[in-house]
Write an enzyme that holds these catalytic residues in place. Structure first.
Site, PDB file in Angstrom:
ATOM      1  N   GLU A  92       0.810  -1.214   0.000  1.00  0.00           N
ATOM      2  CA  GLU A  92       0.000   0.000   0.000  1.00  0.00           C
ATOM      3  C   GLU A  92       0.848   1.272   0.000  1.00  0.00           C
ATOM      4  O   GLU A  92       0.349   2.358  -0.300  1.00  0.00           O
ATOM      5  CB  GLU A  92      -0.958  -0.001   1.189  1.00  0.00           C
ATOM      6  N   GLU A 123       6.155 -21.659   8.553  1.00  0.00           N
ATOM      7  CA  GLU A 123       6.593 -20.794   9.646  1.00  0.00           C
ATOM      8  C   GLU A 123       7.611 -21.473  10.559  1.00  0.00           C
ATOM      9  O   GLU A 123       8.325 -20.802  11.316  1.00  0.00           O
ATOM     10  CB  GLU A 123       5.396 -20.325  10.475  1.00  0.00           C
TER      11      GLU A 123
END
Length: 316
Positions: A92, A123
């Site tokens: 963004e 992870e």
């Protein structure tokens, strides 16, 4: 199933993200209004928890500003919800501030596919985190680990390798007992308390991380000269809404008529910076362009990192 010594290690871990919330013990007995009120009541605690880490976030802003100004990159490294929030923040910045991936970029355990679907085991791959740093990071870069639990192995591998290479490191976690904190030059440990649904860190922990990243990246962009006052002067007008926003912004900043602002913006080839200097100084676009070039963005210019005020004043 984890057994033996590994299991003993797990049960020894302290984690505020895994504790039971005494205020939601009767959660499944509540009707919808009370359920929503309970959830939002817990969310209301998050902003204060983030604000309590203002000094830590501000110090990290200065680290990021210095790195980007020197040609380095800020890397967000995370897994699951935490990693996705990093991706969201980084992407963004592109339309909002014309930031490039060379300035801020994000790395998600499991790669791009993990943005839409969980990649099992990603992870837990500490080696992958270390390899990422070797592949993606230069000597001026900053590595920011994002891990609600503060113990994600992928993030730990990245921070450990970054430390070995002498890179600046930080950690954003929602666990005040974060095991990875010693690997961070700046550990931002957000004390949001236990979740409404135990261990569901997509809730308060994620909201706290989002608020932290909002503050961190926005303050960094402002310090790099991406705004004039509170206006986004490096926004990319890639659609009708953003074109209208840039014209509106010029009107708000200078008091010029909308038609005049639009004409100057067009003459400036869409450069909000140049149009803004021209309108503030009451001069033509070519003189404004030269002044804007002389006073390029500089975070060391106190009170005017964008250079807009200095450029306009030089023409008056």
């Amino acid at each position: 199933m984890t057994t033996g010594a590994a299991w003993r290690d797990l049960i020894d871990l302290r984690s505020t993200t895994e504790e039971r919330n005494p205020r939601s013990l009767e959660l499944d007995t509540l009707d919808s209004p009370d359920l929503v009120a309970t959830i939002l009541g817990e969310d209301a605690r998050v902003a204060a928890a983030v604000q309590a880490r203002t000094a830590h976030i501000a110090r990290l802003v200065e680290v990021c500003v210095a790195a980007i100004a020197a040609g380095g990159t800020v890397h967000y490294v995370g897994a699951g919800t935490s990693g996705r929030l990093g991706v969201l923040d980084a992407v963004e910045l592109v339309p909002t501030y014309s930031a490039t991936p060379d300035m801020v970029t994000a790395h998600l355990a499991g790669g791009d596919a993990a943005m839409m679907r969980a990649v099992e085991g990603a992870e837990d791959d500490e080696r992958a985190g270390a390899d990422l740093i070797d592949a993606a990071c230069g000597e001026r870069d900053v590595v920011i680990g994002l891990a609600a639990s503060g113990r994600t192995p992928f993030v730990g591998g990245a921070l450990r390798r970054a430390r070995e290479r002498g890179l600046a490191t930080a950690l954003v976690a929602a666990n005040v007992h974060a095991a990875l904190a010693p690997l961070a030059d700046e550990a931002i440990l957000l004390d949001v308390g236990p979740e409404v649904v135990t261990g569901s860190t997509r809730m308060k922990a994620a909201t706290a991380q989002k608020l932290t990243l909002n503050a961190l990246s926005t303050a960094t962009m402002v310090r790099l000269g991406k705004t004039y006052s509170n206006l986004m002067i490096d926004v990319r007008p890639t659609n009708a809404k953003l074109v209208a926003r840039t014209v509106r912004m010029l009107v708000q900043a200078t008091g010029a008529a909308a038609a005049r602002a639009a004409d100057v913006l067009e003459a400036a080839d869409g450069s909000v910076r140049v149009a803004l200097v021209a309108l503030l100084a009451g001069t033509d676009v070519e003189r404004a362009r030269a002044a804007a070039d002389r006073f390029a963005p500089d975070p060391a210019r106190t009170g005017d990192p964008a250079g807009i005020r200095s450029a306009a004043e030089s023409l008056r």
